[in-house]
Scaffold this active site. Structure first.
Site, PDB file in Angstrom:
ATOM      1  CB  ALA A 114     -10.094 -35.827 -17.234  1.00 36.73           C
ATOM      2  CG  ASN A 239     -11.785 -31.410 -23.231  1.00 41.09           C
ATOM      3  OD1 ASN A 239     -11.448 -32.047 -22.222  1.00 41.09           O
ATOM      4  ND2 ASN A 239     -11.181 -30.320 -23.609  1.00 41.09           N
TER       5      ASN A 239
HETATM    6  N1  HPA Z   1      -7.646 -28.506 -20.388  1.00 43.06           N
HETATM    7  C1  HPA Z   1      -7.108 -28.684 -19.184  1.00 43.06           C
HETATM    8  N2  HPA Z   1      -7.430 -29.698 -18.392  1.00 43.06           N
HETATM    9  C2  HPA Z   1      -8.349 -30.568 -18.834  1.00 43.06           C
HETATM   10  C3  HPA Z   1      -8.954 -30.440 -20.088  1.00 43.06           C
HETATM   11  C4  HPA Z   1      -8.591 -29.336 -20.915  1.00 43.06           C
HETATM   12  O1  HPA Z   1      -9.083 -29.155 -22.031  1.00 43.06           O
HETATM   13  N3  HPA Z   1      -9.833 -31.468 -20.214  1.00 43.06           N
HETATM   14  C5  HPA Z   1      -9.717 -32.210 -19.080  1.00 43.06           C
HETATM   15  N4  HPA Z   1      -8.835 -31.660 -18.244  1.00 43.06           N
END
Ligand code: HPA
Length: 288
Positions: A114, A239
């Site tokens: 992610a 995100n």
């Molecule tokens: N930052 C760091 N790690 C992550 C993020 C993020 O915005 N989203 C998912 N893993």
């Protein structure tokens, strides 16, 4: 003797005693993506607790199981949940499973994660093929290959240019095209976490040339490359990590994983079935 090769062999033999196939492709499933392992046919599930050197996973959305079986016709070993540096583990502990999966016969590592997208015009749920990485903790000395090098595992100074296999990346692109999946591409910047980045840090990441940020994957890829495995990395953009955007939170990371799971699953299945059509997967011996 309790050197790392002995530890790898101990873990390998415990897993090998429970399986009848030789896995050729290792998959690491990141936050919110662990359900993909449900698609594995004839699965043998080995809890991490049964494997010496495999640690408890402490993060919601990360299960602690190795699933070995067949996925899209390929013998695979799937890590349902990974270890992170931010959990307090060393880089060597974080990457130990990759050593074991290589010892079991895996020649390819497909790591998923992610990640926060650094482009305002990207969307939550987009997939990004990792073309290259920036390893901030490694550059600052938290490197999985720090310390004595065991030449039986790999060279002292492995190259990381082209760590993400060109041929396999082309295959992912072709499969995404076929399936009508929009595939972003870019540089993944790993930072240690666990705090999400400040606005100034996100601006720095952009300046450094990163396209997505996350807290995993790069240590595993480096260790896999050290042993000559061919690597691929896929990020799910959970995100948008924008200096002036809303703060990131872990729940949205998990929710985005849930929503994009079918797309990620289709891409991975497609990729595996095409790798399957190639006559052989070069091994570490073929590709030092
Ligand atoms: N930052 C760091 N790690 C992550 C993020 C993020 O915005 N989203 C998912 N893993």
């Amino acid at each position: 003797m309790n050197d790392v090769v002995t530890q790898i062999e101990r873990a390998r033999s415990i897993i090998a005693a429970r399986i009848t196939i030789e896995p050729r492709i290792a998959l690491i499933l990141g936050s919110g993506l662990s359900e993909l392992a449900d698609d594995v046919d004839d699965p043998v599930v080995v809890p991490y607790a049964d494997i010496p050197g495999f640690l408890p996973t402490t993060v919601a959305g990360h299960r602690g199981e190795l699933v070995i079986g067949v996925l899209a016709g390929q013998p695979v070993a799937v890590m349902r949940g990974r270890f992170h540096f931010y959990e307090g583990y060393s880089m060597q502990q974080v990457t130990f499973p990759v050593r074991v999966l290589h010892a079991l016969g895996c020649a390819v590592l497909l790591a998923t994660n992610a990640a926060g997208g650094l482009h305002a015009d990207w969307r939550v749920g987009d997939l990004m093929l990792i073309t290259d990485h920036i390893f901030l903790p490694g550059l600052a000395g938290h490197h999985p290959l720090r310390g004595p090098n065991d030449e039986r595992l790999g060279p002292r100074f492995p190259a990381m240019v082209d760590a993400y296999d060109r041929e396999l990346r082309a295959l992912v692109r072709a499969v995404a095209d076929d399936l009508g999946i929009l595939l972003r591409e870019g540089v993944y910047l790993m930072l240690s976490g666990p705090a999400f980045e400040s606005g100034a840090e996100l601006r720095m990441c952009r300046l450094l040339g990163a396209d997505a940020v996350g807290m995993s994957t790069v240590p595993e890829v480096i260790v896999a490359r050290h042993m000559g495995m061919r690597c691929l990395g896929l990020s799910l953009i959970t995100n948008l990590a924008l200096p002036d955007g809303p703060p990131a939170n872990h729940q949205e990371v998990l929710d985005a994983g849930e929503a994009a799971r079918p797309k990620m699953a289709a891409l991975i299945r497609g990729l595996l079935s095409h790798i399957g059509r190639a006559a052989t997967i070069p091994t570490s011996q073929d590709r030092p």
